[in-house]
Design an enzyme around this catalytic site. Structure first.
Site, short mmCIF file in Angstrom:
data_model
loop_
_atom_site.label_atom_id
_atom_site.label_comp_id
_atom_site.label_asym_id
_atom_site.label_seq_id
_atom_site.Cartn_x
_atom_site.Cartn_y
_atom_site.Cartn_z
N GLU A 86 0.64 -1.35 0.07
CA GLU A 86 0.05 0.07 0.09
C GLU A 86 0.95 1.38 0.05
O GLU A 86 0.77 2.06 0.74
CB GLU A 86 -0.83 -0.03 1.46
CG GLU A 86 -1.92 -1.21 0.81
CD GLU A 86 -3.01 -1.28 2.04
OE1 GLU A 86 -4.22 -1.52 1.64
OE2 GLU A 86 -2.69 -0.95 3.16
N GLU A 91 -4.70 -10.39 0.19
CA GLU A 91 -5.31 -10.23 1.65
C GLU A 91 -6.78 -10.49 1.21
O GLU A 91 -7.17 -9.89 0.11
CB GLU A 91 -5.18 -8.95 2.06
CG GLU A 91 -3.77 -8.32 2.57
CD GLU A 91 -3.82 -6.91 2.99
OE1 GLU A 91 -4.75 -6.35 3.47
OE2 GLU A 91 -2.84 -6.23 3.20
#
Length: 951
Positions: free
Chosen positions: A408, A477
């Protein structure tokens, strides 16, 4: 050095070139232990000259190393997921920058060699400046990466003074916004290492495997004069740079074969463990040793409820054992390289690893990614430095099959440069990074929290991006395990198995990051964001693991183990199908047994002969000889370990399947024998007494009760509270948490009591019409509930069922149904049919943030009894769900920590027809359509009887 050194975006200074982490026969001294410590609110307030040898630190506090100072009474922890807890003006950080000064005085062993030496710091958060005997060694950044400093020229036999100044905030903090507690200090090992002249400065093992020939190709890259010996393979003194090919057993996560060897020179010997395996991407799949692998993975932060990321080794080992026992085969080291010991354990016990660099800049997303370091040239060296230190430290671990650039941090030239460097430095492993959405510089296509429909589209090759279509697909994820959940794992597994390119994923995440704290009464609970007075925090979003903070498995981990078990046992028309879902192993290493139960009671058992089944294949075996039964018959087949392994005892259940053999007999004839009697303000029907005005049951066989009456509310789960608009917000807007019950009629017939009600929220025009039909005969009180929507319903229902209160003494619970653990519509694969017994306290799941929990499903009958065996029994016609707790749903809803839940005098019982599913909307998709509960016409029947003693 100017005081702004910690705001320099470049890497630290003075450290040696990164190298592999290893231990050898060269002398080493651990400098862990008790250090002198002083915390200042800023660098300006920090004591001058603290690095000097003669500095007087006797008035300072002490602090263990490794440790985080916030967990030892110095400052407070703070949790954010995305937001930086300081103004964003990279690379500058606040002047109010807590600064921890550490000092240690140590002596050398008497036989310490007169050789070069290095000081190794395995982790300093976030920036450390190091002095030895008054001389500066350098500055380290990159909190979860090692730094080594040349120290031999400064050492003396006695009275060495090591001083380390650690800053909570630095330029590096902008690269470490990793959804975790902000915790500071020297939190990993500190070691003094002798580095003998002519020793092993560094090395890289190469141990490829040719799955066609069965040969391994073995070599070591190192300086001239370095040799490799592997006695079990007959390899003696193989010079660096030379390759030998020979038959070997390959390494995999399922069969982690390691060969003991030694990398050596005349001056130093380094023990090594060698695993032969080759990782390639071919035919759109990631393959190891020629076979595609399916990642049944978890994301793992390092966490301990008392010591934070200063993780004890026994906790790392516990993680590995729990993963293996719950059919986890892969780990993504989110979002930084772990302590090297964890990777050693992955090599030994067998786990696929995505090793991730110490990098995340998520907070810039709130600014539209303006100023994000990922595309800023002044940060290039920092990005490359972090990736270089990751790869060099961990390059010799066979468990690592992918390098990850970080998490991220959006995209940009610095990530692309890190990918190029990594691929050139180590072409034996592909490169992963989810933020490269166009897959311009990565080797696998990675997404997080893609819903089932998106994964299905990707599997069907409907992606317009041709480069992505040619790549393996991973969910780095998914299955956000926050609170009660995740739901929908089964449907993900079905997609992974349907589409060869969809090679699994990694549940977020492994463990709740709760920190142990005591309330005013001295009771322990687990704290989360905001519990330490943080002005900016993300609450309990840090509580999102399949382990509770004390490493107790949650129901979510038990569900994961069942959904992703490597052996699938199902019924066929003529017998039992045993399917092998391992990637490499046949089923010869397992034993199979069966047990036959009638109404939950074992009546026969034995061993089951299962032939050798190769990966991806299945075999059908006949049913064992089963005795005749008159009740409900279930056959359970288990695959177990016949012998103990390093991670589980003999008899550990790897997989199981349950097959229905004899259906349940029809329920008894409807109870219609007893007459309804009216006495004053009470009505009497069989063993029940009712309030004549409301029709509510008030006693059952002499036991005081209240209800049952229709109930739609549950204490919202974290997933109910997720997404926008959330299910919870819609339920509250619809007033489902404050329903009112209007009794429209209480009709008394000769042998039946009918109570007509309307259940609705205040101020709104919709509701449910609920009719209660009570009948009775000798010893049984039968209730038929009929429900029908009235008006236009705007939302789903949390639950549809009945709530009643019974005496608190009824604390022993036994049932015949699905169990032993909790189960919900989209998270119920781990529940099997049987007879179970628990205390009311044992029925609760102590989620750190209290919420709906403890539901048992597919219940045939339920008994609630006191210590003397007296109580009540409830039978379904045919099935119902139940939960029992010592507080109401409203009290559970209001609680914020487990210590907020005070047991009351009554036992509150939910008897449900259905509940809304769980989903993963706390961070991911909501409840799949088939598991959503809507207001619709429905009916269900329960029978109540009294119990006078032990069954």
């Amino acid at each position: 050095m100017p005081p702004s050194y910690f705001e320099d975006p470049a890497p630290g200074r003075g450290s040696l070139a990164p190298r592999a982490a290893f231990a050898s026969d060269a002398r080493a001294v651990s400098l862990n232990g008790t250090w002198r410590f002083h915390l200042s609110p800023s660098l300006a307030a920090a004591p001058e000259g603290m690095h000097a040898e003669d500095f007087d630190d006797r008035a300072w506090d002490t602090l263990p190393v490794p440790a985080h100072w916030q967990l030892h009474g110095h400052g407070k922890p703070a949790y954010t997921n995305v937001h930086y807890p300081f103004p964003v003006q990279p690379p500058e950080v606040p002047s109010d920058n807590p600064t921890g000064d550490h000092r240690l005085t140590f002596d050398l062993p008497a036989d310490w060699p007169d050789e070069p030496a290095v000081l190794r710091f395995d982790g300093i958060d976030s920036c450390g400046r190091v002095w030895l005997n008054g001389s500066e060694l350098g500055v380290t950044k990159g909190s979860r990466l090692p730094s080594e400093f040349a120290a031999g020229h400064l050492l003396r036999p006695r009275g060495n003074v090591l001083a380390v100044r650690v800053h909570q905030w630095s330029a590096g903090s902008y690269l470490e916004d990793q959804d975790m507690w902000w915790l500071s200090g020297i939190f990993r090992d500190v070691t003094l290492l002798s580095r003998p002249s002519g020793g092993v400065a560094d090395y890289q093992l190469h141990a490829g495997y040719d799955h066609v020939t069965g040969e391994g190709a073995l070599s070591v890259t190192a300086a001239d004069g370095v040799l490799l010996s592997v006695p079990a393979l007959g390899v003696e003194d193989l010079p660096a740079g030379e390759t030998v090919r020979l038959p070997v057993e390959p390494w995999s996560a399922e069969s982690p074969r390691l060969y003991a060897g030694v990398v050596h020179t005349a001056a130093e010997r380094v023990p090594v463990r060698i695993g032969f395996r080759t990782v390639v991407i071919a035919d759109g799949q990631l393959k190891v040793n020629g076979a595609p692998v399916l990642f049944r993975g978890v994301n793992r932060h390092e966490h301990h409820p008392e010591s934070g990321r200063a993780l004890p080794r026994e906790s790392a080992l516990a993680d590995i054992e729990l993963m293996k026992r719950h059919n986890v085969n892969a780990v993504r080291t989110s979002h930084y390289p772990p302590d090297p010991y964890f990777l050693e354990l992955c090599d030994v016990h067998g786990l696929w690893v995505i090793d991730e660099s110490d990098l995340e800049t998520h907070g810039f997303g709130d600014l539209g990614w303006a100023g994000n370091p990922s595309d800023d040239p002044q940060w290039t060296d920092a990005y490359l430095d972090r990736m270089r230190r990751t790869v060099e430290r961990d390059k010799n671990h066979p468990s690592i099959v992918l390098w990850s650039l970080g998490n991220e941090a959006q995209t940009g030239r610095n990530l692309a440069a890190a990918a190029r460097w990594t691929r050139e430095r180590d072409p034996s492993r592909p490169v992963h990074y989810e933020g490269d959405f166009e897959c311009e510089y990565v080797d696998v296509y990675s997404r997080m929290y893609a819903d089932h429909e998106e994964v299905d589209r990707i599997g069907r090759q409907e992606d317009p991006n041709a480069r992505r279509r040619a790549m393996p697909f991973l969910l780095c994820e998914f299955g956000h395990a926050m609170g009660n959940g995740p739901g929908g794992l089964l449907e993900y597994r079905e997609l992974f198995e349907r589409y060869p390119r969809c090679q699994g994923g990694f549940v977020w995440e492994w463990i709740d990051h709760g920190l142990t704290r005591l309330d005013a009464e001295g009771r322990a609970y687990f704290a989360y964001g905001g519990d330490f007075g943080e002005q900016i925090h993300d609450g309990n979003f840090v509580i999102d693991g399949v382990l509770h903070p004390d490493r107790t498995p949650s129901p979510g981990l038990v569900e994961f183990a069942k959904v992703f078990e490597p052996v699938r046992i199902t019924a066929t028309a003529g017998g039992i199908r045993v399917a092998n879902h391992y990637d490499f192993l046949s089923l010869e290493h397992l034993s199979f047994s069966w047990a036959y139960e009638e109404d939950g009671v074992a009546v026969a058992s034995g061993d089951l002969a299962v032939p050798s089944v190769h990966p991806g294949q299945s075999a059908e075996v006949p049913l064992p000889p089963l005795p005749d039964v008159t009740g409900e018959g279930w056959l359970t087949v288990r695959a177990t370990l016949p012998e103990a392994t390093a991670w589980a005892p003999a008899g550990h259940v790897v997989a199981w399947g349950q097959l229905p053999v004899v259906p349940a007999p029809l329920p008894p004839t409807a109870a219609t024998g007893a007459a309804l009697r009216f006495e004053g303000a009470e009505l009497h029907l069989g063993a029940g007494t009712f309030d004549a005005a409301t029709g509510l049951l008030t006693t059952l066989g002499g036991h005081r009760v209240h209800g049952p009456r229709l109930d739609l509310w549950r204490a919202p789960t974290d997933n109910d509270r997720g997404s926008a608009p959330s299910e919870e917000s819609q339920w509250r807007a619809a007033g489902l948490h404050r329903l009112q019950h209007r009794v429209a009629a209480v009709k008394r017939r000769e042998a039946e009591l009918v109570v007509r009600t309307r259940v609705a929220p205040p101020g709104l025009g919709f509701g449910l019409l609920a009719d209660y039909h009570w009948t009775a005969d000798a010893g049984r009180l039968r209730l038929r509930v009929e429900v029908e929507p009235d008006g236009e319903w705007p939302c789903t229902l949390p639950r549809l069922g009945l709530r009643m209160a019974v005496p608190g003494s009824f604390g022993a619970v036994a049932w015949f149904g699905a169990g032993p653990g909790e189960a919900y519509a989209d998270s119920r694969q781990a529940a099997r049919v049987g007879r179970f017994a628990r205390s009311v306290e044992e029925l609760q799941t102590p989620y750190v943030y209290p919420q709906e929990n403890g539901n048992r499903t597919d219940t045939r009958w339920l008994r609630l009894t006191s210590a003397d065996g007296a109580g009540i029994r409830i039978d379904g016609e045919p099935l119902f769900d139940f939960s029992a707790r010592r507080w109401t749903s409203e009290e559970l809803d209001a609680a914020r920590h487990t210590v907020d839940l005070e047991p009351g005098e009554l036992l509150h019982l939910n008897l449900d027809l259905a509940q809304h599913g769980l989903g993963t909307a706390s961070c991911g998709p909501g409840v799949l359509p088939q598991y959503r509960l809507h207001a619709q016409k429905a009916g269900f029947t329960l029978t109540f009887t009294t119990v006078d003693g032990p069954a």
